[in-house]
Scaffold this active site. Structure first.
Site, mmCIF file in Angstrom:
data_model
loop_
_atom_site.group_PDB
_atom_site.id
_atom_site.type_symbol
_atom_site.label_atom_id
_atom_site.label_comp_id
_atom_site.label_asym_id
_atom_site.label_seq_id
_atom_site.Cartn_x
_atom_site.Cartn_y
_atom_site.Cartn_z
ATOM 1 N N LYS A 71 -46.803 95.152 75.743
ATOM 2 C CA LYS A 71 -45.714 95.368 74.797
ATOM 3 C C LYS A 71 -44.527 94.530 75.262
ATOM 4 O O LYS A 71 -43.734 94.945 76.099
ATOM 5 C CB LYS A 71 -45.326 96.845 74.746
ATOM 6 C CG LYS A 71 -44.754 97.308 73.386
ATOM 7 C CD LYS A 71 -43.492 96.600 72.962
ATOM 8 C CE LYS A 71 -42.266 97.118 73.671
ATOM 9 N NZ LYS A 71 -41.002 96.480 73.140
ATOM 10 N N GLU A 126 -39.923 98.660 87.676
ATOM 11 C CA GLU A 126 -38.954 97.726 88.274
ATOM 12 C C GLU A 126 -37.740 97.757 87.374
ATOM 13 O O GLU A 126 -37.796 97.306 86.234
ATOM 14 C CB GLU A 126 -39.559 96.328 88.391
ATOM 15 C CG GLU A 126 -38.796 95.436 89.355
ATOM 16 C CD GLU A 126 -37.692 94.643 88.685
ATOM 17 O OE1 GLU A 126 -36.537 95.162 88.681
ATOM 18 O OE2 GLU A 126 -37.947 93.567 88.165
ATOM 19 N N CYS A 181 -32.807 90.179 87.221
ATOM 20 C CA CYS A 181 -32.706 91.462 87.921
ATOM 21 C C CYS A 181 -32.300 91.274 89.374
ATOM 22 O O CYS A 181 -31.647 92.144 89.965
ATOM 23 C CB CYS A 181 -34.024 92.225 87.827
ATOM 24 S SG CYS A 181 -35.436 91.365 88.527
ATOM 25 N N GLU A 239 -25.013 97.099 86.746
ATOM 26 C CA GLU A 239 -25.680 95.816 86.490
ATOM 27 C C GLU A 239 -25.148 95.214 85.188
ATOM 28 O O GLU A 239 -25.331 95.779 84.113
ATOM 29 C CB GLU A 239 -27.192 96.035 86.396
ATOM 30 C CG GLU A 239 -27.989 94.758 86.335
ATOM 31 C CD GLU A 239 -29.480 95.018 86.362
ATOM 32 O OE1 GLU A 239 -30.215 94.194 86.916
ATOM 33 O OE2 GLU A 239 -29.930 96.054 85.816
#
Length: 506
Positions: free
Chosen positions: A183, A258, A297, A400
């Site tokens: 996906k 993750e 990331c 983040e």
């Protein structure tokens, strides 16, 4: 990529070996972030498409040949896929650039990394023995620990590195003998679709590789909770990852997450004692923060610099950041592309505004650039931004951003540097720059991050495990541990001379 060109554009759902449209007939336009115009149309699947894909993967695992295919044959197919990726490197790199906004050069590097991952996992499984023999203390007992595929895997990937993240999941899943449903992000699905085409071309049996294009709230949620799924591997944001974990927990599925990071780049003064050392540390600080417009990331978004060299370092960093050429990733000479969406740019702007309100000093950037020859006015561009005099209480330091924003903090002692670097809910990656080998080992050992680079930033090795501590997630990708995520362990105990045990009278 001939297969992709031969079928209708909206046939982007692959189930049981067939490309099809969404069962609802819905479609979605894929936008080029450089000018906000559509360049592709994909199927907009929903829960029914997800169910069909899982059923196909389940049938292929339970009844099909792939889980029982000899390891050598599985490895050979993975090598063929790697060869096809390199064959189509230019086309795929261009597609990744248009899809995600990154430069074509970055796209090419991603293709190479995916090919390396397929080759690595092919070689890893091909070199394995038949199992680990366990000494049972008797010549009449044969005891061995073997690895088996976990079953049907849901592979949910993010928008920033579409093909890379898909490859990191698909290669070990196939090497272990699993079937899967992928996906991709609805924002950047194109290269994952192309990868499924290459798997088909390489000879993968029908039903082993399935893909459903569609939104996370419907397709992703259904794939995470589906009772026919044995493992869920997710890469993305913390909020979505938490929901995936909750959905998977109901079925006690294996899970790998993750979830990003807030990564420190710690620079000691001795790393800058020579002109070469200074230039290298500055150059890598730019790379750490601004590669792919900071939408990484593992981005080194927190520069933690020793106070004695801060002024000089930040001045040179700012001078070079102001010279970064922004534009469409397919244009020659462009060094940094747009953000992936208007939403992402708006989010970045909000973080910068909050930082300035909390006392940060803007050294450069902090705004949308003027349109130019390579920068359409409608594109989602944002200037590389350096925020000085930041501290750990600031929202921009703690959360983040996923944009081209670099914050600067200072320290005086080694202990203070480590404390700052570890003061985060995340623990994905970090770096330390020093000319002192002893200090490098000490600091690296004290950093609570899954990957620590010393005098470098951002290299990935397919042989090394990738994962994080804290809220950066659970599980590992790449390396032997990455393969282990897609396996179950079975202990086979064989008694060659069985006798009655006489535990009970009779």
């Amino acid at each position: 990529m001939a297969g992709q060109q031969a079928r209708q554009a909206e046939q982007t759902i692959h189930v049981a070996g067939e490309w099809r449209t969404a069962l609802s007939g819905a479609t979605r336009e894929v936008l080029d972030p450089a000018d906000a115009t559509p360049f592709a149309v994909v199927a907009e699947g929903d829960e029914r498409d997800a169910d069909a894909a899982v059923e196909a993967a389940r049938r292929a695992f339970d009844e099909g040949p792939w889980p029982r295919t000899p390891v050598a044959e599985r490895a050979a197919l993975l090598h063929r896929v790697a060869d096809l990726l390199i064959r189509d490197r230019e086309e795929l790199g261009l597609l990744e650039s248009r899809d995600a906004g990154k430069t074509v050069e970055e796209g090419r590097v991603d293709i190479d990394c995916v090919a390396d991952a397929f080759r690595y996992f092919a070689n890893l499984v091909a070199a394995e023995g038949v199992g680990r023999v366990v000494d049972a203390g008797s010549p009449d007992i044969h005891s061995v620990v073997v690895h088996e595929p976990v079953g049907v895997c849901t592979l949910i990937t993010p928008w920033n590195y579409p093909l890379l993240q898909a490859g990191w999941k698909i290669a070990p899943a196939l090497a272990a003998g699993n079937t899967f449903v992928a996906k991709p992000s609805e924002i950047t699905p194109m290269t994952t679709i192309a990868l499924i085409d290459l798997l088909v071309e390489a000879g993968l049996p029908d039903g082993v590789a399935n893909i459903v294009t569609g939104p996370g709230h419907s397709v992703g949620a259904r794939l995470a909770e589906h009772p026919g799924v044995d493992l869920v591997s997710f890469t993305g944001g913390l909020v979505s990852g938490t929901k995936v974990a909750q959905a998977a927990a109901a079925g006690v599925k294996k899970i790998a997450l993750e979830l990003g990071g807030k990564n420190p780049n710690v620079v000691f003064a001795d790393a800058c004692a020579t002109e070469k050392g200074f230039d290298t540390a500055v150059d890598q600080a730019l790379n750490a923060a601004f590669i792919h417009s900071g939408q990484v990331c593992s981005a080194g978004a927190r520069l933690i610099i020793e106070e004695s060299v801060r002024d000089r370092f930040v001045a040179e960093l700012t001078r070079r950041a102001e010279k970064i050429k922004l534009g469409r990733g397919t244009e020659k000479g462009v060094e940094c592309g747009p953000l992936v969406s208007e939403q992402q740019r708006t989010k970045t702007e909000a973080y910068v505004a909050s930082a300035l309100a909390e006392g940060a000093v803007l050294r450069c950037g902090g705004k949308r650039p003027e349109p130019g020859d390579t920068r359409p006015a409608t594109g989602w561009f944002y200037e590389p931004t350096v925020l000085d005099h930041c501290h750990r209480e600031m929202k921009v330091v703690r959360e983040e951003v996923f944009g081209p924003v670099l914050t600067v903090e200072t320290f005086r002692t080694e202990d203070e540097a480590v404390a700052l670097a570890n003061d985060t809910e995340y623990g994905l990656a970090g770096a330390v720059w020093t000319a002192d080998a002893g200090r490098a080992r000490r600091v690296a050992g004290r950093l609570r991050h899954g990957t620590v680079w010393i005098n470098d930033f951002h290299p990935y090795l397919p042989q090394a495990e990738w994962g994080g501590f804290g809220k950066s997630g659970i599980g590992r990708e790449l390396g032997p541990a990455g393969l282990a995520e897609y396996r179950e362990t079975k202990h086979v105990y064989q008694n060659l001379a069985p006798e009655p045990v006489r535990w009970f009278a009779g």
